[in-house]
Design a protein around this motif. Sequence first.
Motif, PDB file in Angstrom:
ATOM      1  N   MET A  69      34.241  27.457  37.424  1.00  0.00           N
ATOM      2  CA  MET A  69      34.654  28.835  37.685  1.00  0.00           C
ATOM      3  C   MET A  69      35.077  28.971  39.134  1.00  0.00           C
ATOM      4  N   SER A  70      36.281  29.410  39.333  1.00  0.00           N
ATOM      5  CA  SER A  70      36.725  29.647  40.703  1.00  0.00           C
ATOM      6  C   SER A  70      36.283  31.032  41.152  1.00  0.00           C
ATOM      7  N   MET A  71      36.243  31.214  42.445  1.00  0.00           N
ATOM      8  CA  MET A  71      35.790  32.485  42.998  1.00  0.00           C
ATOM      9  C   MET A  71      36.854  33.562  42.813  1.00  0.00           C
ATOM     10  N   THR A 125      32.090  35.984  38.729  1.00  0.00           N
ATOM     11  CA  THR A 125      32.963  36.098  39.896  1.00  0.00           C
ATOM     12  C   THR A 125      32.972  34.823  40.735  1.00  0.00           C
ATOM     13  N   GLY A 126      32.166  33.848  40.350  1.00  0.00           N
ATOM     14  CA  GLY A 126      32.113  32.600  41.114  1.00  0.00           C
ATOM     15  C   GLY A 126      31.422  32.748  42.449  1.00  0.00           C
ATOM     16  N   ALA A 167      41.492  38.703  45.597  1.00  0.00           N
ATOM     17  CA  ALA A 167      42.340  39.894  45.522  1.00  0.00           C
ATOM     18  C   ALA A 167      43.410  39.672  44.461  1.00  0.00           C
ATOM     19  N   GLY A 168      43.638  40.703  43.662  1.00  0.00           N
ATOM     20  CA  GLY A 168      44.618  40.645  42.588  1.00  0.00           C
ATOM     21  C   GLY A 168      44.006  40.349  41.229  1.00  0.00           C
ATOM     22  N   ASP A 169      42.772  39.824  41.213  1.00  0.00           N
ATOM     23  CA  ASP A 169      42.091  39.527  39.954  1.00  0.00           C
ATOM     24  C   ASP A 169      41.515  40.802  39.337  1.00  0.00           C
ATOM     25  N   ASN A 227      20.356  39.073  35.589  1.00  0.00           N
ATOM     26  CA  ASN A 227      20.518  37.727  35.035  1.00  0.00           C
ATOM     27  C   ASN A 227      21.629  36.933  35.722  1.00  0.00           C
ATOM     28  N   GLY A 228      22.223  37.517  36.757  1.00  0.00           N
ATOM     29  CA  GLY A 228      23.265  36.822  37.507  1.00  0.00           C
ATOM     30  C   GLY A 228      24.599  36.718  36.785  1.00  0.00           C
TER      31      GLY A 228
END
Length: 161
Positions: free
Chosen positions: A1-3, A111-112, A6-8, A104-105
């Motif tokens: 999973m990438s972090m 969101t990475g 902006a734009g996501d 639970n995170g």
Amino acid sequence: MSMIQAGDRMPRVTLHMLTDDGIKPVPTDELFAGKTVVLFAVPGAFTPTCSARHLPGFVEHIDAFAAKGVDAVACVAVNDPFVMAAWGASAGADGKVLMISDGNGALAEATGTQMDASKAAMATRSQRYAMIVRDGTVEQFFLDPAGQFEASSAENVLAHL
């Protein structure tokens, strides 16, 4: 999973808040839909930097956020809803900053931004960050490097609104 960046779009997860009626689910779709929200994440409630500087800055500047068109300011941490509510009450955040549990995170993972805090006996937590979210899309993302506190401060976020 990438972090996340902006734009996501904000990921769909269910967070929680303690209300007078008990624990209430807070789907991210509902939290961000049609609103401008400043979301900031902390590694842990009642921890030194989070309690002394991070949360108090947003409480102190809540009127300035509203004046810049922010509909809500929300604090999220990988803590349970009871701890988040108690921390908010002790910090004078009630009625100002939404104190949201990512117990639970799920948001940290989606969101990475998760981090291993096991050396501090805190298991997996969220990194320290803030973001400006408009109608479910991340407009700006401010990540603090480990052990630092600057980019995600209330003052820095206000300067970018």
